[in-house]
Write a protein that holds these residues in place. Structure first.
Motif: not given
Length: 175
Positions: A1-8, A16-18, A138-145
């Motif tokens: 997972m992208d570390a930049s997502m922690d503190t946008p 977004s991270v798939l 399919q176990g797919r999700a999007v983590l968005e900022s």
């Protein structure tokens, strides 16, 4: 997972991270729940059909939720059915009995038109972070900022909550 997502950065472009695979999705969901607790989010909104695949009985999460509890904070749950959750997450059920004053659990009615904008599952913590399941099989999700996507999802969650009914009581009283 992208570390930049922690503190946008509030001025940054939406990110977004798939996530693919059940293990990755569940690990990201746990991390986002923990992060919402660490951030002191005033409300954590969770939507799923039955929450049976969420890490709600994870001891680390239950401790984080215990520490997160404070006046004016709300854990808002919205589901079609809570029976699978109650069976699969007995530790969370115990936590809910103790901290029921911060939990708002509502059940979707079976009536009404199908809302095709409805996600399969959704977690909203502190803006702009948002987790959205896009394909359960399919176990797919999007983590968005993205503040606008977060705002639209929260608006949807509030609207659906208003058309739902209270459910999943903290305790069952019998005569």
């Amino acid at each position: 997972m992208d570390a930049s997502m922690d503190t946008p950065d509030p001025g940054a472009a939406p990110q977004s991270v798939l996530l693919e695979g059940q293990a990755a999705v569940e690990a990201a969901l746990l991390e986002q729940l923990l992060q919402a607790c660490r951030d002191g989010a005033p409300q954590i909104c969770c939507f799923d059909a039955d929450f049976q695949h969420w890490p709600l009985s994870n001891p680390q999460l239950l401790e984080a939720l215990r520490q997160w509890v404070a006046p004016r904070r709300r854990l808002r749950l919205l589901a079609r059915d809570y029976q699978a959750m109650a069976r699969r997450h007995p530790r969370f059920v115990q936590w809910r009995q103790i901290y029921g004053h911060v939990v708002e659990a509502r059940q979707l009615s079976e009536e009404g038109p199908v809302d095709h904008r409805r996600p399969v599952a959704l977690l909203l913590g502190r803006e702009p972070q948002m987790w959205r399941l896009i394909d359960a099989r399919q176990g797919r999700a999007v983590l968005e900022s993205d503040a606008s996507a977060h705002g639209a999802a929260l608006e949807w969650f509030d609207a659906v909550s208003q058309r739902s009914e209270e459910s999943f009581a903290a305790s069952t009283l019998g005569l």
